[in-house]
Write an enzyme that holds these catalytic residues in place. Structure first.
Site, PDB file in Angstrom:
ATOM      1  N   ARG A 166       0.958  -1.194  -0.038  1.00  0.00           N
ATOM      2  CA  ARG A 166      -0.086  -0.009   0.061  1.00  0.00           C
ATOM      3  C   ARG A 166       1.160   1.319   0.105  1.00  0.00           C
ATOM      4  O   ARG A 166       0.704   2.276   0.914  1.00  0.00           O
ATOM      5  CB  ARG A 166      -0.906  -0.033   1.282  1.00  0.00           C
ATOM      6  CG  ARG A 166      -2.064  -1.081   1.271  1.00  0.00           C
ATOM      7  CD  ARG A 166      -2.844  -1.419   0.306  1.00  0.00           C
ATOM      8  NE  ARG A 166      -3.795  -2.182   0.749  1.00  0.00           N
ATOM      9  CZ  ARG A 166      -3.773  -3.625   0.439  1.00  0.00           C
ATOM     10  NH1 ARG A 166      -2.512  -4.037  -0.455  1.00  0.00           N
ATOM     11  NH2 ARG A 166      -4.507  -4.672   0.902  1.00  0.00           N
ATOM     12  N   SER A 239     -10.422   0.606   4.165  1.00  0.00           N
ATOM     13  CA  SER A 239      -9.434   0.267   5.413  1.00  0.00           C
ATOM     14  C   SER A 239      -8.760   1.573   5.914  1.00  0.00           C
ATOM     15  O   SER A 239      -8.344   2.481   5.150  1.00  0.00           O
ATOM     16  CB  SER A 239      -8.382  -0.719   5.058  1.00  0.00           C
ATOM     17  OG  SER A 239      -8.951  -1.753   4.765  1.00  0.00           O
ATOM     18  N   GLU A 335      -3.812   4.219   6.636  1.00  0.00           N
ATOM     19  CA  GLU A 335      -3.608   4.140   5.060  1.00  0.00           C
ATOM     20  C   GLU A 335      -4.451   5.218   4.164  1.00  0.00           C
ATOM     21  O   GLU A 335      -3.833   5.762   3.376  1.00  0.00           O
ATOM     22  CB  GLU A 335      -4.514   2.852   4.516  1.00  0.00           C
ATOM     23  CG  GLU A 335      -4.347   2.487   3.042  1.00  0.00           C
ATOM     24  CD  GLU A 335      -5.006   1.400   2.711  1.00  0.00           C
ATOM     25  OE1 GLU A 335      -4.744   0.314   3.270  1.00  0.00           O
ATOM     26  OE2 GLU A 335      -6.143   1.334   2.028  1.00  0.00           O
TER      27      GLU A 335
HETATM   28  P1  FAD Z   1      -8.506   9.664  -3.758  1.00  0.00           P
HETATM   29  O1  FAD Z   1      -9.213   9.288  -2.588  1.00  0.00           O
HETATM   30  O2  FAD Z   1      -9.267  10.697  -4.745  1.00  0.00           O
HETATM   31  O3  FAD Z   1      -6.887  10.400  -3.759  1.00  0.00           O
HETATM   32  C1  FAD Z   1      -5.988   9.211  -2.791  1.00  0.00           C
HETATM   33  C2  FAD Z   1      -4.760  10.072  -3.100  1.00  0.00           C
HETATM   34  O4  FAD Z   1      -4.259   9.903  -4.113  1.00  0.00           O
HETATM   35  C3  FAD Z   1      -4.703  11.458  -2.504  1.00  0.00           C
HETATM   36  O5  FAD Z   1      -3.812  11.703  -1.861  1.00  0.00           O
HETATM   37  C4  FAD Z   1      -4.809  12.193  -3.790  1.00  0.00           C
HETATM   38  O6  FAD Z   1      -4.325  13.633  -4.016  1.00  0.00           O
HETATM   39  C5  FAD Z   1      -4.072  11.226  -4.884  1.00  0.00           C
HETATM   40  N1  FAD Z   1      -4.346  11.160  -6.085  1.00  0.00           N
HETATM   41  C6  FAD Z   1      -5.435  10.767  -6.709  1.00  0.00           C
HETATM   42  N2  FAD Z   1      -5.410  10.547  -8.119  1.00  0.00           N
HETATM   43  C7  FAD Z   1      -4.251  11.149  -8.382  1.00  0.00           C
HETATM   44  C8  FAD Z   1      -3.492  11.563  -9.581  1.00  0.00           C
HETATM   45  N3  FAD Z   1      -4.239  11.353 -10.939  1.00  0.00           N
HETATM   46  N4  FAD Z   1      -2.178  11.884  -9.555  1.00  0.00           N
HETATM   47  C9  FAD Z   1      -1.641  11.993  -8.335  1.00  0.00           C
HETATM   48  N5  FAD Z   1      -2.259  11.830  -7.278  1.00  0.00           N
HETATM   49  C10 FAD Z   1      -3.460  11.262  -7.127  1.00  0.00           C
HETATM   50  N6  FAD Z   1      -7.678   0.346  -1.479  1.00  0.00           N
HETATM   51  C11 FAD Z   1      -7.018  -0.902  -1.724  1.00  0.00           C
HETATM   52  O7  FAD Z   1      -5.627  -0.727  -2.116  1.00  0.00           O
HETATM   53  N7  FAD Z   1      -7.614  -1.917  -1.626  1.00  0.00           N
HETATM   54  C12 FAD Z   1      -8.902  -2.054  -1.328  1.00  0.00           C
HETATM   55  O8  FAD Z   1      -9.316  -3.361  -1.492  1.00  0.00           O
HETATM   56  C13 FAD Z   1      -9.689  -1.123  -1.137  1.00  0.00           C
HETATM   57  N8  FAD Z   1     -11.028  -1.209  -1.007  1.00  0.00           N
HETATM   58  C14 FAD Z   1     -11.702  -0.113  -0.484  1.00  0.00           C
HETATM   59  C15 FAD Z   1     -13.124  -0.057  -0.327  1.00  0.00           C
HETATM   60  C16 FAD Z   1     -13.886   0.785  -0.111  1.00  0.00           C
HETATM   61  C17 FAD Z   1     -15.284   0.767   0.352  1.00  0.00           C
HETATM   62  C18 FAD Z   1     -13.271   2.105  -0.063  1.00  0.00           C
HETATM   63  C19 FAD Z   1     -14.072   3.177   0.298  1.00  0.00           C
HETATM   64  C20 FAD Z   1     -12.066   2.342  -0.461  1.00  0.00           C
HETATM   65  C21 FAD Z   1     -11.200   1.159  -0.604  1.00  0.00           C
HETATM   66  N9  FAD Z   1      -9.933   1.217  -0.721  1.00  0.00           N
HETATM   67  C22 FAD Z   1      -9.244   0.186  -1.416  1.00  0.00           C
HETATM   68  C23 FAD Z   1      -8.994   2.632  -0.896  1.00  0.00           C
HETATM   69  C24 FAD Z   1      -9.398   3.281  -2.363  1.00  0.00           C
HETATM   70  O9  FAD Z   1     -10.535   2.974  -2.834  1.00  0.00           O
HETATM   71  C25 FAD Z   1      -8.065   3.054  -3.156  1.00  0.00           C
HETATM   72  O10 FAD Z   1      -6.945   3.708  -2.616  1.00  0.00           O
HETATM   73  C26 FAD Z   1      -8.335   4.038  -4.557  1.00  0.00           C
HETATM   74  O11 FAD Z   1      -7.115   3.938  -5.319  1.00  0.00           O
HETATM   75  C27 FAD Z   1      -8.313   5.685  -4.388  1.00  0.00           C
HETATM   76  O12 FAD Z   1      -8.885   6.053  -5.534  1.00  0.00           O
HETATM   77  P2  FAD Z   1      -9.504   7.584  -5.840  1.00  0.00           P
HETATM   78  O13 FAD Z   1      -9.442   7.973  -7.170  1.00  0.00           O
HETATM   79  O14 FAD Z   1     -10.722   7.751  -4.778  1.00  0.00           O
HETATM   80  O15 FAD Z   1      -8.482   8.435  -4.912  1.00  0.00           O
HETATM   81  P1  NAP Z   2      -9.584 -10.698   5.168  1.00  0.00           P
HETATM   82  O1  NAP Z   2      -9.536 -11.749   3.882  1.00  0.00           O
HETATM   83  O2  NAP Z   2     -10.800 -11.297   6.237  1.00  0.00           O
HETATM   84  O3  NAP Z   2      -7.949 -10.974   5.772  1.00  0.00           O
HETATM   85  C1  NAP Z   2      -7.718 -10.379   6.842  1.00  0.00           C
HETATM   86  C2  NAP Z   2      -6.181  -9.862   6.633  1.00  0.00           C
HETATM   87  O4  NAP Z   2      -5.446 -10.934   6.430  1.00  0.00           O
HETATM   88  C3  NAP Z   2      -6.172  -9.060   5.511  1.00  0.00           C
HETATM   89  O5  NAP Z   2      -5.545  -7.763   5.696  1.00  0.00           O
HETATM   90  C4  NAP Z   2      -5.153  -9.789   4.433  1.00  0.00           C
HETATM   91  O6  NAP Z   2      -4.091  -8.833   4.243  1.00  0.00           O
HETATM   92  C5  NAP Z   2      -4.581 -10.978   5.348  1.00  0.00           C
HETATM   93  N1  NAP Z   2      -4.798 -12.086   4.614  1.00  0.00           N
HETATM   94  C6  NAP Z   2      -5.986 -12.981   4.671  1.00  0.00           C
HETATM   95  N2  NAP Z   2      -5.560 -14.154   4.012  1.00  0.00           N
HETATM   96  C7  NAP Z   2      -4.142 -14.023   3.472  1.00  0.00           C
HETATM   97  C8  NAP Z   2      -3.574 -14.785   2.802  1.00  0.00           C
HETATM   98  N3  NAP Z   2      -3.812 -16.055   2.275  1.00  0.00           N
HETATM   99  N4  NAP Z   2      -1.899 -14.422   2.598  1.00  0.00           N
HETATM  100  C9  NAP Z   2      -1.820 -13.421   3.171  1.00  0.00           C
HETATM  101  N5  NAP Z   2      -2.477 -12.651   3.811  1.00  0.00           N
HETATM  102  C10 NAP Z   2      -3.716 -12.731   4.158  1.00  0.00           C
HETATM  103  O7  NAP Z   2      -9.625  -9.485   4.869  1.00  0.00           O
HETATM  104  P2  NAP Z   2     -10.661  -8.401   4.448  1.00  0.00           P
HETATM  105  O8  NAP Z   2     -10.737  -7.368   5.314  1.00  0.00           O
HETATM  106  O9  NAP Z   2     -12.104  -9.187   4.062  1.00  0.00           O
HETATM  107  O10 NAP Z   2     -10.147  -7.928   3.110  1.00  0.00           O
HETATM  108  C11 NAP Z   2     -10.000  -8.670   1.680  1.00  0.00           C
HETATM  109  C12 NAP Z   2      -9.086  -8.059   1.010  1.00  0.00           C
HETATM  110  O11 NAP Z   2      -9.613  -6.982   0.421  1.00  0.00           O
HETATM  111  C13 NAP Z   2      -7.673  -7.926   1.893  1.00  0.00           C
HETATM  112  O12 NAP Z   2      -6.744  -8.202   0.620  1.00  0.00           O
HETATM  113  C14 NAP Z   2      -7.786  -6.520   2.106  1.00  0.00           C
HETATM  114  O13 NAP Z   2      -6.623  -5.945   1.875  1.00  0.00           O
HETATM  115  C15 NAP Z   2      -8.530  -5.993   0.656  1.00  0.00           C
HETATM  116  N6  NAP Z   2      -9.305  -4.572   1.384  1.00  0.00           N
HETATM  117  C16 NAP Z   2      -8.688  -3.434   1.263  1.00  0.00           C
HETATM  118  C17 NAP Z   2      -9.528  -2.265   1.616  1.00  0.00           C
HETATM  119  C18 NAP Z   2      -8.631  -1.154   1.708  1.00  0.00           C
HETATM  120  O14 NAP Z   2      -9.372   0.134   1.943  1.00  0.00           O
HETATM  121  N7  NAP Z   2      -7.426  -1.143   1.777  1.00  0.00           N
HETATM  122  C19 NAP Z   2     -10.866  -2.420   2.025  1.00  0.00           C
HETATM  123  C20 NAP Z   2     -11.402  -3.672   2.019  1.00  0.00           C
HETATM  124  C21 NAP Z   2     -10.661  -4.741   1.615  1.00  0.00           C
HETATM  125  P3  NAP Z   2      -3.929  -7.905   3.195  1.00  0.00           P
HETATM  126  O15 NAP Z   2      -4.650  -6.807   3.557  1.00  0.00           O
HETATM  127  O16 NAP Z   2      -2.268  -7.918   2.774  1.00  0.00           O
HETATM  128  O17 NAP Z   2      -4.608  -8.650   1.815  1.00  0.00           O
END
Ligand code: FAD
Ligand code: NAP
Length: 339
Positions: A166, A239, A335
């Protein structure tokens, strides 16, 4: 002027946490020329700026006394293809999930595990989006970005982006210095499927399905809809914290006291502990105060049930960090980008 400058704009429709704050200036750009003109305006004012995609990874804690540059760049094209791979160049304002759907329907593998992540293509490299064992970096080929101080456009390849968990160079040395314009992905025509996560395996077993690009895509959509709050219904940014990586010593120390603790080895020296588990152990799961709280199904997600100010959600995040630090000696790192 070739852009539409708006003043005193409420950002509520532009962030998934649904925080009501005012930005002094707001420009949505639909072409690189419009963006360049907006940057001339920006330089003449010397005010802070922020690029915004879908606003799904930001928490506003106060009014924004500067210019929001809202990304409206659209378009995509196949730039190269051979027997094994396809290279697709996508403008950064495209919706990420729509791109995933397009690629899955074309039977190109590599991003099916990243279905239903909100936001834009241009934000995907910023934190190297990841889910269900896949990360953007696995399919990333290059990106083009505009250097805000000089106006020059530079191409970044995989090794230039310093992608981590991330994390990328755009969250560190180059934070707020570049605007990502396009992203090129290298997708597989002979896909390598990843269905290692327990929830995905359970979904396949329950529905008697064989792994395929399409079935992984459907599984991820179904699991996420079940587990995560829909930002259209409850404000959130996914998250709030990263899952901490801890040393082997600390891991063994905690495990001795909590043998049931879930964990995943990262390498010989490091373990990943789900932040959700740590937060739940500290008693925060389902916590609610007024219009904000911790999601009852997923404690890693902080939620805005109504008109909660971003400052209150940030204070809650800080309290959670303090209690996890106190109980486990682990520092949770946000994050979400906080402004
Ligand atoms: P924004 O929120 O608009 O911006 C995020 C950051 O990036 C800010 O600092 C902004 O300035 C910068 N930025 C945006 N666009 C640009 C650009 N074109 N150039 C330079 N900088 C830029 N993230 C995960 O990694 N995995 C997940 O599974 C995941 N699940 C999510 C689930 C939900 C329900 C929600 C609400 C969020 C989740 N996220 C997840 C977080 C988020 O969706 C991601 O990080 C996504 O990539 C953000 O995109 P955005 O366009 O909304 O960015
Ligand atoms: P989950 O599957 O219940 O797992 C819980 C945590 O354990 C996750 O954070 C995941 O790490 C880790 N994990 C589970 N299985 C794994 C494996 N086989 N190997 C390595 N790590 C493992 O998690 P969840 O909350 O339902 O989310 C599912 C996936 O969606 C995850 O990858 C999570 O990161 C992603 N997610 C991200 C966001 C966001 O906003 N960033 C929001 C929702 C879901 P990792 O996080 O490294 O995968």
């Amino acid at each position: 002027m070739n852009f539409n400058l708006r003043l005193q704009v409420n950002l509520l429709p532009h962030n998934t946490f649904k925080i009501s704050v005012i930005s002094d200036y707001f420009i949505e750009f639909f072409s690189i020329e419009m963006l360049q003109e907006a940057l001339i305006f920006l330089k003449s004012r010397k005010i802070p700026y922020l690029v915004l995609g879908g606003g799904s990874n930001v928490l506003f804690t106060q009014n924004f006394r500067g210019l929001i540059l809202k990304n409206g760049l659209k378009g995509k094209e196949i730039i190269q293809e051979d027997n094994d791979f396809v290279w697709i160049k996508v403008y950064s304002g495209e919706n990420w999930h729509e791109l995933v759907e397009f690629c899955v329907n074309s039977n190109w593998g590599g991003i099916e595990n990243l279905a239903l992540i909100p936001g834009t293509v241009g934000a995907a490299p910023i934190q190297n989006i990841g889910a269900y064992g896949a990360e953007l970096k696995d399919v990333f080929f290059s990106l083009e970005a505009l250097h805000i101080p000089s106006g020059e456009i530079r191409t970044f390849f995989l090794q230039d982006c310093a992608f981590g968990y991330r994390d990328s160079i755009f969250k560190r040395e180059y934070k707020n210095l570049y605007i990502i314009l396009t992203v090129t992905l290298k997708l597989q025509k002979k896909p390598v499927l990843n269905y290692s996560y327990a929830d995905v395996q359970r979904y396949f077993e329950k529905n008697d399905l064989q792994p395929s690009i399409y079935n992984i895509f459907q599984a991820v959509i179904s699991i996420r809809k079940e587990k995560l709050p829909d930002p259209n219904e409850v404000g959130n940014a996914g998250s709030f914290f990263k899952n901490p990586y801890v040393s082997r010593d600390l891991f063994h120390h905690i495990q001795a006291k909590y043998p049931q603790m879930p964990s995943y080895p990262v390498d010989n020296q490091t373990y990943k502990i789900p932040a959700a588990w740590l937060i739940e152990q500290c008693g925060w799961k389902g916590f609610r105060s007024g219009n904000y709280g911790v999601h009852p199904k997923q404690p890693l997600v902080l939620v805005n049930y109504g008109n909660a100010p971003g400052k209150q959600i940030y204070e809650l995040a800080q309290k959670i960090q303090q209690s996890v630090k106190q109980k486990f000696d682990i520092e949770l790192e946000p994050e979400v980008n906080i402004f």
